[in-house]
Design an enzyme around this catalytic site. Structure first.
Site, PDB file in Angstrom:
ATOM      1  N   GLY B 108       0.948  -1.599   0.109  1.00 47.12           N
ATOM      2  CA  GLY B 108       0.010   0.071   0.178  1.00 47.12           C
ATOM      3  C   GLY B 108       1.218   1.342  -0.134  1.00 47.12           C
ATOM      4  O   GLY B 108       0.806   2.379   0.294  1.00 47.12           O
ATOM      5  N   CYS B 109       1.952   0.912  -0.058  1.00 52.15           N
ATOM      6  CA  CYS B 109       2.808   1.572  -0.725  1.00 52.15           C
ATOM      7  C   CYS B 109       4.117   2.633  -1.258  1.00 52.15           C
ATOM      8  O   CYS B 109       3.797   1.920  -2.354  1.00 52.15           O
ATOM      9  CB  CYS B 109       4.560   1.460   0.963  1.00 52.15           C
ATOM     10  SG  CYS B 109       5.234   3.346   0.635  1.00 52.15           S
ATOM     11  N   ILE B 110       2.717   3.692  -1.920  1.00 52.38           N
ATOM     12  CA  ILE B 110       2.835   4.329  -3.677  1.00 52.38           C
ATOM     13  C   ILE B 110       3.846   5.641  -3.995  1.00 52.38           C
ATOM     14  O   ILE B 110       3.640   6.072  -3.160  1.00 52.38           O
ATOM     15  CB  ILE B 110       1.724   4.355  -3.893  1.00 52.38           C
ATOM     16  CG1 ILE B 110       0.124   3.077  -3.564  1.00 52.38           C
ATOM     17  CG2 ILE B 110       1.662   4.406  -5.372  1.00 52.38           C
ATOM     18  CD1 ILE B 110      -0.926   2.937  -3.780  1.00 52.38           C
TER      19      ILE B 110
END
Lengths: 101, 110, 134
Positions: B108-110
């Site tokens: 979920g780290c973009i």
């Protein structure tokens, strides 16, 4: 809600699971595409299961897939045939869609 | 890619994350921190150790919001806030601390 | 699906919150669906969306206690379901028939869930903005 099933009911339990949920009322429609169209074959086991929910669920099938499989003359009564444009209309008409994997 | 310290080789991916979690030790953490221009203090180690424990328990690296909340729960509100964590790891606590801690990039780290 | 699901950022920055339901129907290790689905759920939650998860059919196997993948050299991602609470994903629903057909009950599962009948599941699905199957 529109439910889309694309698996043959004779080798996969997806349709059965879908009918278990969808057959329990609510404003639902079922669209059969690809190998899913075998489910609307007259006098078949799957056809009987589909027929059993047709009182509460509108059933559609994608005509190009039905014809491709040569099943157009064996279709259960009460099933509505749609073309690709009709497929799009169904998606638009419903508040949400689930494509059963 | 790889990092070599005292004859030991640590494999990394193209972004510099260790590819084998079990290779991690404090030596490689210090080298990874230096590459990130982070000078390790006790407060840094505390976050790194917290992250590694989180990973051991849940098998994922947490998103920053989740990390912040979880740290707050365990170490108190003084540490469970963005300001504190970003001061320690200016380029993103989840991203930078995960790298130094030898964990994969957070989901979920973009 | 009358609107595009990617409509996250309004101009005022407040964003749009939609009801996302992820329907999990595959066993955990035979295919990659379960793991991929879980990652998508975590990413969706990072956008502050209203996320719920349904486990039915073989999907209930994802939540079975006591998974140990050491000997098949695959990652055991079952502990990650316990992290969902920290991501504010608290709505986990399991279909009762699916459990019973497999000889399982709620006590076999590694996270707290709400067990629903097929009829209740139908109502819940209809109430969503977006339904995604894995």
């Amino acid at each position: 809600m529109l439910h889309i099933v694309n698996k043959s009911p004779f080798e996969n339990t997806t349709l059965a699971s879908c009918l278990r949920v969808v057959g329990k009322g609510g404003d639902n429609a079922l669209l059969l595409i690809e190998d899913g169209v075998y489910a609307i074959t007259k006098n078949s086991d799957a056809g009987k299961a589909v027929h059993a929910v047709m009182g509460g669920v509108k059933v559609y099938a994608l005509m190009p897939d039905v014809e491709a499989r040569g099943m157009q003359d064996r279709v259960l009564e009460g099933v509505t045939m749609v073309d690709y444009a009709g497929f799009v209309d169904l998606v638009i008409e419903h508040n949400n869609v689930q494509s059963w994997l | 890619m790889a990092i070599e310290i005292n004859g030991k080789t640590y494999d990394t991916d193209e972004e510099g994350y260790l590819t084998d979690l079990s290779q991690w030790d404090e030596d490689v953490a210090k080298v990874l921190a230096a590459e990130e221009k982070v000078e390790m203090t006790d407060n840094h180690w505390e976050v790194i150790n917290f992250l590694r424990e989180y990973y051991n328990e849940f098998q994922i690296a947490p998103a920053v919001r989740v990390l912040t909340k979880a740290i707050g729960k365990k170490l108190g509100p003084d540490k469970g806030n963005n300001k504190y964590l970003y001061e320690l790891f200016p380029y993103g606590p989840a991203k930078q601390a995960c790298k130094i801690g030898g964990l994969p990039k957070p989901t979920g780290c973009i | 699906m009358s609107e595009v699901a990617g409509d996250f950022d309004d101009e005022d920055g407040s964003g749009t919150i939609k009801k996302f339901m992820f329907v999990n129907r595959k066993a955990p290790y035979g295919t990659v669906y379960a793991l991929e689905g879980l990652e998508v759920v975590l990413i969706t939650a990072a956008f502050d969306q209203d996320v719920s998860m349904v486990f039915m059919d073989d999907g209930v196997y994802q939540l079975v206690k006591g998974q140990n993948t050491k000997a098949i050299a695959m990652k055991n991602f079952s502990p990650t379901y316990r992290a969902l609470d920290g991501y504010d994903i608290e709505k986990l629903y399991v279909e009762r028939d699916s459990l019973e057909m497999r000889g399982l009950s709620e006590s076999d599962l590694l996270v707290p869930v709400e067990v629903l009948s097929s009829a209740e599941m139908q109502v819940l699905m209809n109430d969503q903005d977006v339904v995604i199957a894995f």
